[in-house]
Design a protein around this motif. Structure first.
Motif, PDB file in Angstrom:
ATOM      1  N   ALA A   1     117.039  26.504  86.101  1.00 24.13           N
ATOM      2  CA  ALA A   1     117.464  27.666  86.894  1.00 24.13           C
ATOM      3  C   ALA A   1     118.921  27.988  86.627  1.00 24.13           C
ATOM      4  N   LEU A   2     119.758  26.981  86.466  1.00 20.49           N
ATOM      5  CA  LEU A   2     121.172  27.203  86.159  1.00 20.49           C
ATOM      6  C   LEU A   2     121.318  27.876  84.802  1.00 20.49           C
ATOM      7  N   LEU A   3     120.546  27.421  83.819  1.00 26.91           N
ATOM      8  CA  LEU A   3     120.611  28.051  82.496  1.00 26.91           C
ATOM      9  C   LEU A   3     120.202  29.521  82.558  1.00 26.91           C
ATOM     10  N   ARG A   4     119.228  29.842  83.411  1.00 29.23           N
ATOM     11  CA  ARG A   4     118.761  31.235  83.502  1.00 29.23           C
ATOM     12  C   ARG A   4     119.811  32.174  84.092  1.00 29.23           C
ATOM     13  N   THR A   5     120.815  31.614  84.766  1.00 30.30           N
ATOM     14  CA  THR A   5     121.882  32.472  85.303  1.00 30.30           C
ATOM     15  C   THR A   5     122.793  32.975  84.198  1.00 30.30           C
ATOM     16  N   GLY A   6     122.715  32.396  83.007  1.00 24.75           N
ATOM     17  CA  GLY A   6     123.574  32.800  81.902  1.00 24.75           C
ATOM     18  C   GLY A   6     124.935  32.145  81.919  1.00 24.75           C
ATOM     19  N   ALA A   7     125.163  31.188  82.827  1.00 23.04           N
ATOM     20  CA  ALA A   7     126.464  30.531  82.909  1.00 23.04           C
ATOM     21  C   ALA A   7     126.715  29.695  81.660  1.00 23.04           C
ATOM     22  N   ASP A   8     127.980  29.647  81.238  1.00 23.10           N
ATOM     23  CA  ASP A   8     128.370  28.820  80.103  1.00 23.10           C
ATOM     24  C   ASP A   8     128.563  27.393  80.603  1.00 23.10           C
ATOM     25  N   VAL A   9     127.684  26.502  80.203  1.00 20.89           N
ATOM     26  CA  VAL A   9     127.744  25.123  80.687  1.00 20.89           C
ATOM     27  C   VAL A   9     128.292  24.166  79.636  1.00 20.89           C
ATOM     28  N   THR A  10     128.758  24.686  78.525  1.00 19.50           N
ATOM     29  CA  THR A  10     129.304  23.826  77.478  1.00 19.50           C
ATOM     30  C   THR A  10     130.508  23.060  78.018  1.00 19.50           C
ATOM     31  N   ALA A  11     130.539  21.749  77.789  1.00 16.92           N
ATOM     32  CA  ALA A  11     131.617  20.935  78.342  1.00 16.92           C
ATOM     33  C   ALA A  11     131.908  19.750  77.433  1.00 16.92           C
ATOM     34  N   ASP A  12     133.151  19.262  77.503  1.00 19.27           N
ATOM     35  CA  ASP A  12     133.526  18.066  76.749  1.00 19.27           C
ATOM     36  C   ASP A  12     132.915  16.815  77.380  1.00 19.27           C
ATOM     37  N   VAL A  13     132.847  16.818  78.717  1.00 17.00           N
ATOM     38  CA  VAL A  13     132.370  15.648  79.445  1.00 17.00           C
ATOM     39  C   VAL A  13     131.242  16.062  80.389  1.00 17.00           C
ATOM     40  N   LEU A  14     130.201  15.278  80.423  1.00 21.30           N
ATOM     41  CA  LEU A  14     129.085  15.530  81.334  1.00 21.30           C
ATOM     42  C   LEU A  14     128.977  14.379  82.322  1.00 21.30           C
ATOM     43  N   LYS A  15     129.016  14.707  83.614  1.00 19.70           N
ATOM     44  CA  LYS A  15     128.666  13.722  84.633  1.00 19.70           C
ATOM     45  C   LYS A  15     127.156  13.713  84.680  1.00 19.70           C
ATOM     46  N   MET A  16     126.543  12.631  84.217  1.00 25.23           N
ATOM     47  CA  MET A  16     125.097  12.571  84.014  1.00 25.23           C
ATOM     48  C   MET A  16     124.356  12.962  85.288  1.00 25.23           C
ATOM     49  N   PRO A  17     123.427  13.920  85.218  1.00 27.13           N
ATOM     50  CA  PRO A  17     122.670  14.312  86.404  1.00 27.13           C
ATOM     51  C   PRO A  17     121.787  13.169  86.925  1.00 27.13           C
ATOM     52  N   HIS A  18     121.761  13.013  88.226  1.00 25.74           N
ATOM     53  CA  HIS A  18     120.852  12.102  88.921  1.00 25.74           C
ATOM     54  C   HIS A  18     120.858  10.698  88.328  1.00 25.74           C
ATOM     55  N   HIS A  19     122.056  10.177  88.039  1.00 24.34           N
ATOM     56  CA  HIS A  19     122.234   8.788  87.618  1.00 24.34           C
ATOM     57  C   HIS A  19     121.449   8.452  86.349  1.00 24.34           C
ATOM     58  N   GLY A  20     121.109   9.478  85.572  1.00 24.59           N
ATOM     59  CA  GLY A  20     120.362   9.217  84.341  1.00 24.59           C
ATOM     60  C   GLY A  20     118.891   8.972  84.554  1.00 24.59           C
ATOM     61  N   SER A  21     118.316   9.648  85.548  1.00 31.67           N
ATOM     62  CA  SER A  21     116.871   9.497  85.764  1.00 31.67           C
ATOM     63  C   SER A  21     116.111  10.045  84.557  1.00 31.67           C
ATOM     64  N   GLY A  22     114.826   9.719  84.478  1.00 27.55           N
ATOM     65  CA  GLY A  22     114.015  10.177  83.357  1.00 27.55           C
ATOM     66  C   GLY A  22     113.647  11.652  83.433  1.00 27.55           C
ATOM     67  N   ARG A  23     113.949  12.314  84.564  1.00 27.32           N
ATOM     68  CA  ARG A  23     113.589  13.728  84.735  1.00 27.32           C
ATOM     69  C   ARG A  23     114.791  14.589  84.354  1.00 27.32           C
ATOM     70  N   GLN A  24     114.838  15.027  83.098  1.00 22.00           N
ATOM     71  CA  GLN A  24     115.938  15.835  82.583  1.00 22.00           C
ATOM     72  C   GLN A  24     115.379  16.951  81.701  1.00 22.00           C
ATOM     73  N   SER A  25     116.163  18.026  81.559  1.00 22.22           N
ATOM     74  CA  SER A  25     115.784  19.152  80.710  1.00 22.22           C
ATOM     75  C   SER A  25     116.468  19.014  79.348  1.00 22.22           C
ATOM     76  N   GLU A  26     115.689  18.982  78.302  1.00 32.33           N
ATOM     77  CA  GLU A  26     116.261  18.876  76.957  1.00 32.33           C
ATOM     78  C   GLU A  26     117.126  20.092  76.635  1.00 32.33           C
ATOM     79  N   ARG A  27     116.668  21.288  77.054  1.00 34.41           N
ATOM     80  CA  ARG A  27     117.448  22.511  76.804  1.00 34.41           C
ATOM     81  C   ARG A  27     118.815  22.437  77.491  1.00 34.41           C
ATOM     82  N   PHE A  28     118.851  21.846  78.665  1.00 34.66           N
ATOM     83  CA  PHE A  28     120.106  21.749  79.407  1.00 34.66           C
ATOM     84  C   PHE A  28     121.106  20.883  78.647  1.00 34.66           C
TER      85      PHE A  28
END
Length: 747
Positions: A660-687
């Protein structure tokens, strides 16, 4: 006087045998019991049976045989139980039960539930009624009203197998009938316990919960943070009934009897009644029976010295293991025996050594907690992975008020039964003493060096502890050495030596707070903005202390889950009253200014520009789902930019929220990523492809039950070429910018 060690070997061997046999089939225990008893009989009948060594072997064999026979009987009861067969079939039964362990309330899926220990007297299934006496754990919907020890009730429940080898089944209660009052002595005991709670109900929640725990082991209402503070500072023994509690109660009872000029026989009768009354008040659970035995050991040591005390301790261990072999695997039993043995063996010589240059009362106050703490250190390291450094100092500070709090709390309850106002006055005294203990635990747990992680094998401490004890005893008669060690330890506790920490040029840090999130953005020399505060007040406080953060410009709570918000008190402790930013899930604690943020909001805090990318404005999310997915996907997600670097802070955003965040068109490119949800197995490859980070921080607890971080999540980071650091292995993860270059430091 030499210490009597003759019964130590039988007690230790019985302990080992019990620990092995309660996890083995009953036929194994029968074989051990028969072999040991036959061996004892054969040796007792030979010509040289009067020799000392043979008599010792006979005694050892008899003790082992008795404990093994008890194990065989107990294990066979569980193995042959018809309840276990019904549990395998997930049968629905009607059971007549009696409460043997007071119920506790907990929250499950947003609703109040209860768990209680029951004894099943009769069960009806498939039209057949079976009599038994099996111990089970029961889960019930609703509050725990009336579910106290001794009371009876009939329940309709579905049986499931139990993971506890002591129990035949687990009862998931579908419907429960009326609770029937227990025997008179149990009802009297419950009225006194309630009177103790009433007497301190006007005090703070921590004090009102701690006093019943000190008096009767009633710690059901104790906040989790207080329990954590006590664990970290070596004060956990105060939260559970111990031999100390019984000794205090008996000392007061006997002192009153002596003041009335009671005869020795009357004193003995009063003492026995005191023990019985204590067991009724604190409940005849294994820990209470253990406390009663250890309390008697303490009295034996007072009467006969360490020699007789150690002999009495060995007898108590064998008798308790015969009564309940499952104690052999109980942490509380191990801690209790080790602490008592340490006091009996090490405290007298250490006291004598220290008494060479200080008053005996001062020497005793140092020797007793030090001996106990050294003795339990290997056990604590084995079960918690930490070695408490502040435990001796915390026990010294809290020790003087333990007895007054216990005695005042007990008499407050007794007085409340006949004069409530007088009971509240005594309750105030008990509450003040308890409040001091809470403050000691809170202060000590917040020290940077309160405990150190022990990553090596616990058994390596077994040779280390005696060497440390001997070295301290060897130099204890020199005041310069003792005072120097105390000063050095105090400095290390307050601010442990950490050369180069925090590193120059640090700009952000992922704190090691266990299974939770806490990210610190540096806004000045001693100030910061905190994004989430983890599950543990002490952990986030220690992290901020180590980074030199004394003022907060704000706290962002990404969503309302305990592993992100429960550490709030520790984060703000002594750092002002910062504004609290929340999204559509969560709210600020009472007394703090709240600001709701949403997509499009931009904040300037120190050198940081924070752009809120998610969630969009909308109604508040109230998540009662087992996984809390709705609240996760409502996590406040921000792009934080400063020092020519960018960092995407994602809370617990899951695939739906990420897409849903990607669909907003926001630029999410970043040098550092705080891993979503402690690195759970439920992640979006596109994200992950859109963010394309160079560095990722993963805030995760060691050996967590969720399997975080998942192998699939780490593969996504590998696919985009990111390097990652995780708090369970690397500790605090700090981002450093020097000369325009971004690097990572860990501690």
């Amino acid at each position: 006087m030499r210490t009597d060690l003759r019964l130590v070997a039988p007690a230790g061997l019985c302990w080992l045998v019990a620990a092995l046999l309660v996890r083995s089939p009953s036929v194994v225990a029968v074989g051990v019991a028969v072999t040991a008893i036959v061996l004892a009989g054969v040796l007792a009948g030979v010509r040289w049976s009067r020799r000392l060594m043979v008599r010792h072997v006979v005694l050892l064999a008899l003790c082992v045989g008795a404990v093994a026979a008890s194990c065989a009987w107990r294990v066979a009861q569980v193995e042959s139980s018809p309840l276990a067969d019904l549990a395998q079939k997930r049968a629905i039964v009607v059971a007549e039960t009696q409460v043997v362990l007071d119920a506790r309330e907990f929250s499950r899926f947003g609703a109040t539930s209860s768990v209680a220990g029951l004894r099943v007297d009769r069960v009806t299934a498939h039209g057949r009624t079976i009599s038994m006496g099996d111990r089970v754990t029961a889960f019930l919907d609703g509050p725990a009203d009336g579910l106290v020890i001794g009371r009876r009730l009939v329940v309709t429940a579905r049986l499931t197998p139990s993971e506890d080898p002591r129990e035949s089944a687990v009862l998931n209660v579908i419907e429960r009938g009326e609770v029937v009052d227990a025997a008179t002595w149990w009802e009297g005991s419950e009225r006194l316990r309630q009177a103790i709670r009433d007497a301190v109900s006007h005090r703070s929640p921590e004090e009102a919960a701690l006093v019943p725990a000190l008096v009767a082991g009633d710690d059901a209402a104790l906040p989790e943070q207080v329990e954590e503070d006590f664990r970290r500072t070596g004060l956990t023994h105060l939260l559970a009934v111990s031999g100390t509690n019984l000794t205090i109660v008996l000392a007061v009872v006997l002192a009153l009897a002596k003041a009335a000029r009671a005869s020795p026989r009357v004193l003995l009768a009063v003492g026995l009644l005191g023990v019985v009354g204590f067991v009724l008040l604190a409940r005849p659970e294994p820990s209470v029976l253990r406390a009663a035995a250890m309390g008697v050991v303490g009295l034996a040591a007072l009467g006969y010295g360490g020699r007789g005390g150690l002999r009495a301790l060995s007898v108590a261990v064998v008798v308790l293991l015969f009564i309940d072999p499952w104690l052999s695997t109980a942490v509380g039993f191990t801690l209790s025996v080790c602490a008592t043995a340490g006091i009996l063996v090490a405290a007298p010589p250490l006291t004598a050594r220290l008494s060479a240059w200080m008053p005996r009362w001062a020497a005793l106050s140092i020797a007793v907690p030090l001996s106990a703490q050294l003795a339990v250190t290997p056990t604590i390291a084995a079960f918690s992975g930490e070695v408490s450094i502040v435990a001796v100092a915390a026990n010294l500070a809290a020790g003087p008020v333990v007895a007054p709090a216990t005695v005042a709390g007990l008499f407050a309850g007794l007085t409340t039964l006949v004069w409530p106002f007088g009971g509240r006055l005594l309750g105030t005294v008990a509450g003040l003493c308890a409040g001091w203990i809470v403050r000691v635990a809170r202060w000590a747990s917040g020290l940077d060096g309160a405990a150190v992680a022990w990553d090596a094998q616990w058994w390596l401490l077994l040779p280390v502890v005696p060497v440390v004890a001997w070295a301290f005893w060897r130099w204890a008669h020199r005041p310069v050495v003792v005072i120097g060690l105390a000063v050095g330890l105090g400095i290390a506790l307050w601010r442990p030596p950490s050369p180069g920490w925090p590193p120059d040029g640090w700009v952000a840090a992922a704190c090691d707070v266990g299974q939770g999130d806490a990210m610190v953005l540096r806004t000045g020399d001693d100030s910061a903005l905190v994004v989430d505060v983890g599950p543990d007040s002490a952990a986030v406080d220690r992290c901020l202390r180590s980074l030199g953060v004394r003022h907060l410009h704000g706290v962002v709570l990404t969503h309302d889950h305990a592993d992100h918000v429960d550490g709030f008190d520790g984060a703000v402790r002594g750092r002002g009253s910062p504004p609290v930013l929340v999204g559509t899930s969560g709210e600020a604690p009472p007394g703090y200014v709240e600001r709701t943020v949403a997509t499009g909001d931009v904040l300037e805090v120190g050198p940081w520009r924070l752009e809120v990318l998610w969630p969009p404005p909308g109604e508040r999310v109230e998540s009662a789902e087992p996984e809390g997915a709705a609240a996760n996907d409502a996590s406040v997600t921000m792009m934080a930019s400063a020092h020519a670097m960018s960092m995407l802070l994602t809370g617990d955003l899951e695939p739906d929220g990420q897409e849903a965040l990607l669909r907003t068109g926001a630029d999410v490119t970043a040098d550092v990523l705080k891993m979503p949800h402690h690195g759970s197995g439920r992640q979006s490859e596109r994200f992950f492809e859109a963010v394309s980070p160079r560095i990722a921080t993963i805030s995760v607890g060691a050996d967590n039950d969720y399997g975080h971080p998942a192998a699939g999540a780490l593969e996504l980071l590998e696919d985009v070429g990111a390097r990652w650091w995780r708090t369970d292995r690397d500790g605090h993860v700090v981002l450093v910018v020097r000369d325009g270059r971004l690097s990572v430091a860990t501690r």
